[in-house]
Design a protein around this motif. Sequence first.
Motif, mmCIF file in Angstrom:
data_model
loop_
_atom_site.group_PDB
_atom_site.id
_atom_site.type_symbol
_atom_site.label_atom_id
_atom_site.label_comp_id
_atom_site.label_asym_id
_atom_site.label_seq_id
_atom_site.Cartn_x
_atom_site.Cartn_y
_atom_site.Cartn_z
ATOM 1 N N GLU A 1 -17.801 -3.476 -14.924
ATOM 2 C CA GLU A 1 -16.684 -4.334 -15.268
ATOM 3 C C GLU A 1 -16.137 -4.971 -14.006
ATOM 4 N N PRO A 2 -15.440 -6.095 -14.135
ATOM 5 C CA PRO A 2 -14.863 -6.737 -12.945
ATOM 6 C C PRO A 2 -13.923 -5.792 -12.204
ATOM 7 N N VAL A 3 -13.993 -5.840 -10.881
ATOM 8 C CA VAL A 3 -13.108 -5.018 -10.055
ATOM 9 C C VAL A 3 -11.788 -5.759 -9.854
ATOM 10 N N PRO A 4 -10.660 -5.109 -10.151
ATOM 11 C CA PRO A 4 -9.370 -5.788 -9.969
ATOM 12 C C PRO A 4 -9.184 -6.239 -8.522
ATOM 13 N N ARG A 5 -8.721 -7.456 -8.337
ATOM 14 C CA ARG A 5 -8.489 -7.981 -6.999
ATOM 15 C C ARG A 5 -6.990 -8.049 -6.744
ATOM 16 N N ARG A 6 -6.595 -7.558 -5.594
ATOM 17 C CA ARG A 6 -5.185 -7.559 -5.238
ATOM 18 C C ARG A 6 -4.860 -8.837 -4.482
ATOM 19 N N SER A 7 -3.735 -9.406 -4.824
ATOM 20 C CA SER A 7 -3.304 -10.637 -4.161
ATOM 21 C C SER A 7 -2.721 -10.306 -2.787
ATOM 22 N N THR A 8 -2.650 -11.341 -1.960
ATOM 23 C CA THR A 8 -2.042 -11.166 -0.632
ATOM 24 C C THR A 8 -0.603 -10.689 -0.762
ATOM 25 N N VAL A 9 0.110 -11.217 -1.754
ATOM 26 C CA VAL A 9 1.510 -10.827 -1.956
ATOM 27 C C VAL A 9 1.612 -9.334 -2.256
ATOM 28 N N GLU A 10 0.712 -8.815 -3.090
ATOM 29 C CA GLU A 10 0.739 -7.388 -3.416
ATOM 30 C C GLU A 10 0.468 -6.538 -2.181
ATOM 31 N N ILE A 11 -0.497 -6.968 -1.376
ATOM 32 C CA ILE A 11 -0.837 -6.220 -0.159
ATOM 33 C C ILE A 11 0.332 -6.232 0.816
ATOM 34 N N VAL A 12 0.951 -7.399 1.005
ATOM 35 C CA VAL A 12 2.082 -7.506 1.932
ATOM 36 C C VAL A 12 3.271 -6.688 1.408
ATOM 37 N N SER A 13 3.507 -6.721 0.103
ATOM 38 C CA SER A 13 4.593 -5.928 -0.484
ATOM 39 C C SER A 13 4.395 -4.451 -0.176
ATOM 40 N N ASP A 14 3.160 -3.970 -0.319
ATOM 41 C CA ASP A 14 2.860 -2.571 -0.028
ATOM 42 C C ASP A 14 3.082 -2.248 1.448
ATOM 43 N N GLU A 15 2.674 -3.192 2.320
ATOM 44 C CA GLU A 15 2.872 -2.977 3.756
ATOM 45 C C GLU A 15 4.359 -2.845 4.088
ATOM 46 N N LEU A 16 5.172 -3.722 3.524
ATOM 47 C CA LEU A 16 6.613 -3.689 3.800
ATOM 48 C C LEU A 16 7.250 -2.419 3.230
ATOM 49 N N ARG A 17 6.850 -2.040 2.014
ATOM 50 C CA ARG A 17 7.387 -0.797 1.424
ATOM 51 C C ARG A 17 7.074 0.395 2.315
ATOM 52 N N SER A 18 5.817 0.459 2.769
ATOM 53 C CA SER A 18 5.407 1.571 3.621
ATOM 54 C C SER A 18 6.202 1.587 4.922
ATOM 55 N N LEU B 1 11.910 5.146 -7.427
ATOM 56 C CA LEU B 1 12.719 5.906 -6.465
ATOM 57 C C LEU B 1 11.891 6.359 -5.261
ATOM 58 N N LEU B 2 10.586 6.032 -5.271
ATOM 59 C CA LEU B 2 9.679 6.553 -4.263
ATOM 60 C C LEU B 2 10.132 6.251 -2.841
ATOM 61 N N VAL B 3 10.400 4.973 -2.551
ATOM 62 C CA VAL B 3 10.737 4.602 -1.178
ATOM 63 C C VAL B 3 12.110 5.139 -0.786
ATOM 64 N N GLU B 4 13.077 5.042 -1.699
ATOM 65 C CA GLU B 4 14.417 5.553 -1.391
ATOM 66 C C GLU B 4 14.388 7.056 -1.143
ATOM 67 N N THR B 5 13.578 7.773 -1.922
ATOM 68 C CA THR B 5 13.458 9.216 -1.710
ATOM 69 C C THR B 5 12.883 9.507 -0.335
ATOM 70 N N ARG B 6 11.860 8.740 0.058
ATOM 71 C CA ARG B 6 11.233 8.976 1.368
ATOM 72 C C ARG B 6 12.204 8.644 2.481
ATOM 73 N N MET B 7 13.057 7.643 2.285
ATOM 74 C CA MET B 7 14.080 7.338 3.272
ATOM 75 C C MET B 7 15.040 8.509 3.404
ATOM 76 N N CYS B 8 15.370 9.129 2.278
ATOM 77 C CA CYS B 8 16.238 10.305 2.301
ATOM 78 C C CYS B 8 15.563 11.456 3.043
ATOM 79 N N LEU B 9 14.269 11.647 2.797
ATOM 80 C CA LEU B 9 13.541 12.724 3.458
ATOM 81 C C LEU B 9 13.487 12.501 4.966
ATOM 82 N N ASN B 10 13.403 11.225 5.391
ATOM 83 C CA ASN B 10 13.458 10.950 6.831
ATOM 84 C C ASN B 10 14.773 11.449 7.420
#
Length: 219
Positions: free
Chosen positions: A8-25, A161-170
Amino acid sequence: MGRLGELEPVPRRSTVEIVSDELRSAIMYGALEPGAQLGEAELAARLGISRGPLREAMQRLVQEGLLVSEPHRGLFVITLDQGDVEDVYLTRLAIERAACQLIMQRNRGEAVARLTEALEALIGAARERDRVKMSDADQAFHEVLVSSSGSPRLERMAATLLVETRMCLNALQETYPEPSELVEEHRRLVDAIGDGEEERLLQLIEEHMTDSIRRLRAS
């Protein structure tokens, strides 16, 4: 999904999705600190992209509540005050309490197997006394807990809540429990599920969250 073995076709991630993930991280791990201003030109150069996808990615994070737009000033990483932190953990408590109740009604054996694996990762991080790895393993354990409920809606709510929780853990690094204590807290949760003790499980998850709030207040 197609028939077994069918390509089946492999899902392709857009540049926006990749950049969003980078910023979240970057926000999650503190590379972009709370209150930091995001400069488009600098970030675009660092990421090697044009400003268009960057702007769209940043707007996604504004919608998620991780960035805040200030008129005539620009975009800033959110800061979490004591009220925000308490709200994060009280919301997590509501989600994880519901997840625990669903686990007890469904396949406890599968949940125990998955959580035991997550616990082993936490034990390994605790053995190294690596605070960052411990925080990651701690968070991963709770992600597995919610996922084991079988509720995609609870899982989606927890993900927000993933990112906010990790900020709290920091922020918790200086008041984090001793490694052995942290491991024991999570081991008791797994044992309660394995033993079928729902009331004890719910009490333990509440104590776990309220203790985090207490330690964050102290820090």
